[in-house]
Structure formats: C-alpha cells, structure tokens
Design a protein around this motif. Structure first.
Motif, PDB file in Angstrom:
ATOM      1  N   LEU A   6      41.560  32.321  27.449  1.00  0.00           N
ATOM      2  CA  LEU A   6      42.198  32.321  29.038  1.00  0.00           C
ATOM      3  C   LEU A   6      41.526  33.301  29.374  1.00  0.00           C
ATOM      4  O   LEU A   6      41.660  32.656  30.982  1.00  0.00           O
ATOM      5  CB  LEU A   6      43.356  32.670  28.041  1.00  0.00           C
ATOM      6  CG  LEU A   6      44.917  31.675  28.065  1.00  0.00           C
ATOM      7  CD1 LEU A   6      46.495  32.443  27.281  1.00  0.00           C
ATOM      8  CD2 LEU A   6      44.663  30.146  28.619  1.00  0.00           C
ATOM      9  N   GLN A   7      41.343  34.225  29.818  1.00  0.00           N
ATOM     10  CA  GLN A   7      40.583  35.063  30.414  1.00  0.00           C
ATOM     11  C   GLN A   7      39.566  34.406  31.677  1.00  0.00           C
ATOM     12  O   GLN A   7      39.370  34.748  32.393  1.00  0.00           O
ATOM     13  CB  GLN A   7      40.231  36.543  30.402  1.00  0.00           C
ATOM     14  CG  GLN A   7      41.628  37.715  30.160  1.00  0.00           C
ATOM     15  CD  GLN A   7      41.238  38.811  29.327  1.00  0.00           C
ATOM     16  OE1 GLN A   7      40.801  39.111  28.515  1.00  0.00           O
ATOM     17  NE2 GLN A   7      42.642  39.379  29.981  1.00  0.00           N
ATOM     18  N   ARG A   8      38.244  34.412  30.670  1.00  0.00           N
ATOM     19  CA  ARG A   8      36.924  33.367  31.445  1.00  0.00           C
ATOM     20  C   ARG A   8      37.610  31.999  32.258  1.00  0.00           C
ATOM     21  O   ARG A   8      37.037  31.944  33.240  1.00  0.00           O
ATOM     22  CB  ARG A   8      36.534  33.171  29.687  1.00  0.00           C
ATOM     23  CG  ARG A   8      35.427  32.509  30.511  1.00  0.00           C
ATOM     24  CD  ARG A   8      34.313  32.098  28.695  1.00  0.00           C
ATOM     25  NE  ARG A   8      34.905  32.108  27.681  1.00  0.00           N
ATOM     26  CZ  ARG A   8      35.248  30.940  26.499  1.00  0.00           C
ATOM     27  NH1 ARG A   8      34.120  29.666  27.235  1.00  0.00           N
ATOM     28  NH2 ARG A   8      35.520  30.968  25.770  1.00  0.00           N
ATOM     29  N   LEU A   9      39.005  31.602  31.442  1.00  0.00           N
ATOM     30  CA  LEU A   9      39.147  29.849  31.646  1.00  0.00           C
ATOM     31  C   LEU A   9      39.692  30.676  33.438  1.00  0.00           C
ATOM     32  O   LEU A   9      39.003  30.020  34.529  1.00  0.00           O
ATOM     33  CB  LEU A   9      40.333  29.105  31.595  1.00  0.00           C
ATOM     34  CG  LEU A   9      40.874  28.379  31.846  1.00  0.00           C
ATOM     35  CD1 LEU A   9      40.080  27.495  32.016  1.00  0.00           C
ATOM     36  CD2 LEU A   9      41.917  27.881  31.361  1.00  0.00           C
ATOM     37  N   GLY A  14      39.456  30.776  39.214  1.00  0.00           N
ATOM     38  CA  GLY A  14      39.619  31.195  40.118  1.00  0.00           C
ATOM     39  C   GLY A  14      41.961  31.919  40.037  1.00  0.00           C
ATOM     40  O   GLY A  14      42.356  32.014  40.879  1.00  0.00           O
ATOM     41  N   GLY A  15      41.851  31.556  39.057  1.00  0.00           N
ATOM     42  CA  GLY A  15      43.144  32.053  38.426  1.00  0.00           C
ATOM     43  C   GLY A  15      43.591  33.136  37.869  1.00  0.00           C
ATOM     44  O   GLY A  15      42.417  34.581  38.358  1.00  0.00           O
ATOM     45  N   HIS A  16      45.030  33.368  37.161  1.00  0.00           N
ATOM     46  CA  HIS A  16      44.957  35.019  36.594  1.00  0.00           C
ATOM     47  C   HIS A  16      45.927  34.500  35.428  1.00  0.00           C
ATOM     48  O   HIS A  16      46.379  33.473  35.374  1.00  0.00           O
ATOM     49  CB  HIS A  16      46.562  35.607  36.963  1.00  0.00           C
ATOM     50  CG  HIS A  16      45.675  35.927  38.501  1.00  0.00           C
ATOM     51  ND1 HIS A  16      44.937  37.388  39.688  1.00  0.00           N
ATOM     52  CD2 HIS A  16      45.609  35.678  40.411  1.00  0.00           C
ATOM     53  CE1 HIS A  16      44.191  36.686  41.044  1.00  0.00           C
ATOM     54  NE2 HIS A  16      45.204  36.084  41.284  1.00  0.00           N
ATOM     55  N   VAL A  17      45.740  35.760  34.950  1.00  0.00           N
ATOM     56  CA  VAL A  17      46.366  35.294  33.277  1.00  0.00           C
ATOM     57  C   VAL A  17      47.306  36.352  32.874  1.00  0.00           C
ATOM     58  O   VAL A  17      46.250  37.372  33.341  1.00  0.00           O
ATOM     59  CB  VAL A  17      45.007  34.848  32.212  1.00  0.00           C
ATOM     60  CG1 VAL A  17      44.233  36.024  31.819  1.00  0.00           C
ATOM     61  CG2 VAL A  17      46.128  35.125  31.281  1.00  0.00           C
ATOM     62  N   HIS A  18      48.296  36.666  32.956  1.00  0.00           N
ATOM     63  CA  HIS A  18      49.088  37.366  32.380  1.00  0.00           C
ATOM     64  C   HIS A  18      49.171  37.676  30.907  1.00  0.00           C
ATOM     65  O   HIS A  18      50.099  36.658  30.452  1.00  0.00           O
ATOM     66  CB  HIS A  18      50.266  37.963  33.269  1.00  0.00           C
ATOM     67  CG  HIS A  18      50.226  37.954  34.694  1.00  0.00           C
ATOM     68  ND1 HIS A  18      49.211  39.171  35.326  1.00  0.00           N
ATOM     69  CD2 HIS A  18      49.546  36.872  35.398  1.00  0.00           C
ATOM     70  CE1 HIS A  18      49.832  38.726  36.547  1.00  0.00           C
ATOM     71  NE2 HIS A  18      49.410  37.281  36.661  1.00  0.00           N
ATOM     72  N   PHE A  19      49.657  38.508  30.008  1.00  0.00           N
ATOM     73  CA  PHE A  19      50.027  38.654  28.858  1.00  0.00           C
ATOM     74  C   PHE A  19      52.072  39.490  28.320  1.00  0.00           C
ATOM     75  O   PHE A  19      51.321  40.961  28.398  1.00  0.00           O
ATOM     76  CB  PHE A  19      49.698  39.245  28.120  1.00  0.00           C
ATOM     77  CG  PHE A  19      48.536  38.269  27.736  1.00  0.00           C
ATOM     78  CD1 PHE A  19      47.705  36.954  27.076  1.00  0.00           C
ATOM     79  CD2 PHE A  19      47.089  38.735  28.482  1.00  0.00           C
ATOM     80  CE1 PHE A  19      46.847  36.062  27.185  1.00  0.00           C
ATOM     81  CE2 PHE A  19      45.969  37.641  28.474  1.00  0.00           C
ATOM     82  CZ  PHE A  19      46.038  36.622  27.558  1.00  0.00           C
ATOM     83  N   PRO A  20      52.679  38.874  29.398  1.00  0.00           N
ATOM     84  CA  PRO A  20      54.238  40.142  29.255  1.00  0.00           C
ATOM     85  C   PRO A  20      54.222  40.228  27.850  1.00  0.00           C
ATOM     86  O   PRO A  20      54.353  39.413  26.705  1.00  0.00           O
ATOM     87  CB  PRO A  20      54.987  38.780  29.915  1.00  0.00           C
ATOM     88  CG  PRO A  20      54.679  37.070  29.952  1.00  0.00           C
ATOM     89  CD  PRO A  20      53.193  37.585  29.980  1.00  0.00           C
ATOM     90  N   GLU A  21      54.482  41.359  28.012  1.00  0.00           N
ATOM     91  CA  GLU A  21      55.440  41.642  25.872  1.00  0.00           C
ATOM     92  C   GLU A  21      56.580  42.024  25.816  1.00  0.00           C
ATOM     93  O   GLU A  21      56.726  41.969  24.353  1.00  0.00           O
ATOM     94  CB  GLU A  21      54.930  43.061  26.048  1.00  0.00           C
ATOM     95  CG  GLU A  21      52.953  43.749  25.916  1.00  0.00           C
ATOM     96  CD  GLU A  21      52.216  44.558  26.086  1.00  0.00           C
ATOM     97  OE1 GLU A  21      53.518  45.102  24.977  1.00  0.00           O
ATOM     98  OE2 GLU A  21      51.663  45.127  26.023  1.00  0.00           O
ATOM     99  N   SER A  71      41.131  36.382  48.441  1.00  0.00           N
ATOM    100  CA  SER A  71      40.502  36.752  46.892  1.00  0.00           C
ATOM    101  C   SER A  71      40.021  35.557  46.328  1.00  0.00           C
ATOM    102  O   SER A  71      40.700  34.123  46.642  1.00  0.00           O
ATOM    103  CB  SER A  71      41.697  36.900  46.234  1.00  0.00           C
ATOM    104  OG  SER A  71      42.162  36.856  45.248  1.00  0.00           O
ATOM    105  N   GLN A  72      38.677  35.644  46.512  1.00  0.00           N
ATOM    106  CA  GLN A  72      37.800  34.264  46.356  1.00  0.00           C
ATOM    107  C   GLN A  72      37.997  33.968  44.640  1.00  0.00           C
ATOM    108  O   GLN A  72      37.462  34.439  43.488  1.00  0.00           O
ATOM    109  CB  GLN A  72      36.578  34.771  46.653  1.00  0.00           C
ATOM    110  CG  GLN A  72      35.593  33.388  46.514  1.00  0.00           C
ATOM    111  CD  GLN A  72      34.439  34.360  47.250  1.00  0.00           C
ATOM    112  OE1 GLN A  72      33.965  34.542  48.092  1.00  0.00           O
ATOM    113  NE2 GLN A  72      32.941  33.405  46.860  1.00  0.00           N
ATOM    114  N   SER A  73      38.102  32.799  44.876  1.00  0.00           N
ATOM    115  CA  SER A  73      38.703  32.177  43.563  1.00  0.00           C
ATOM    116  C   SER A  73      36.741  31.358  42.703  1.00  0.00           C
ATOM    117  O   SER A  73      36.545  32.077  41.234  1.00  0.00           O
ATOM    118  CB  SER A  73      39.389  30.785  43.162  1.00  0.00           C
ATOM    119  OG  SER A  73      38.890  29.265  43.728  1.00  0.00           O
TER     120      SER A  73
END
Length: 80
Positions: A6-9, A14-21, A71-73
């Motif tokens: 997911l981080q690589r994708l 140009g996206g962000h990934v978050h993993f709320p706990e 913030s260049q994607s």
C-alpha cells in the motif's frame, strides 16, 4: 499487514496511506484528509512529445519564491 504494498502504491500514485490503530484515531484522520482536499489543486498538462515510445519522462513542478507548498504526486511517467 500488507502495508509495504500500500505504501508503494501510494508513493507511485501520489496518494497517502494511513494505518490507524484505533477507532479514536479515525475522526482526526478524516478531518486532516478533508482539510488537505479542501485546499489542494490538481495540475495537468499535455506533452509536447506525443510519441508513445515507452521512454520515461520526468515531471517537475516549481512555484515562485516558495510562496506555495507543493506536494507533487508523481516525478515522472512512461510514455506508453
């Protein structure tokens, strides 16, 4: 937890990934995402090199005098 994929994708698109706990982290995360989307712009362009030759073409966005935060994607694309 599959986070590397997911981080690589996210990085490549140009996206962000978050993993709320916890569920308590969701509301502040939604607020942050909403603020970011509300103050962002999307830029697009047509290449002056229309050949689909598979070459990698770099992209760089510059703004004058650092007035804006960029913030260049994507840093480039393949002309396929």
């Amino acid at each position: 937890h599959g986070g590397e994929h997911l981080q690589r994708l996210a990085q490549e698109t140009g996206g962000h990934v978050h993993f709320p706990e916890s569920a308590e982290e969701l509301l502040p995360l939604y607020d942050k995402i909403s603020r970011e989307l509300g103050i962002s712009y999307t830029l697009g362009y047509l290449s002056d090199r229309p050949a689909r030759d598979g070459a990698h073409r770099g992209i760089e966005v510059r703004v004058p005098h650092g007035v804006y935060r960029v913030s260049q994607s994507r840093t480039g694309y393949y002309a396929n």
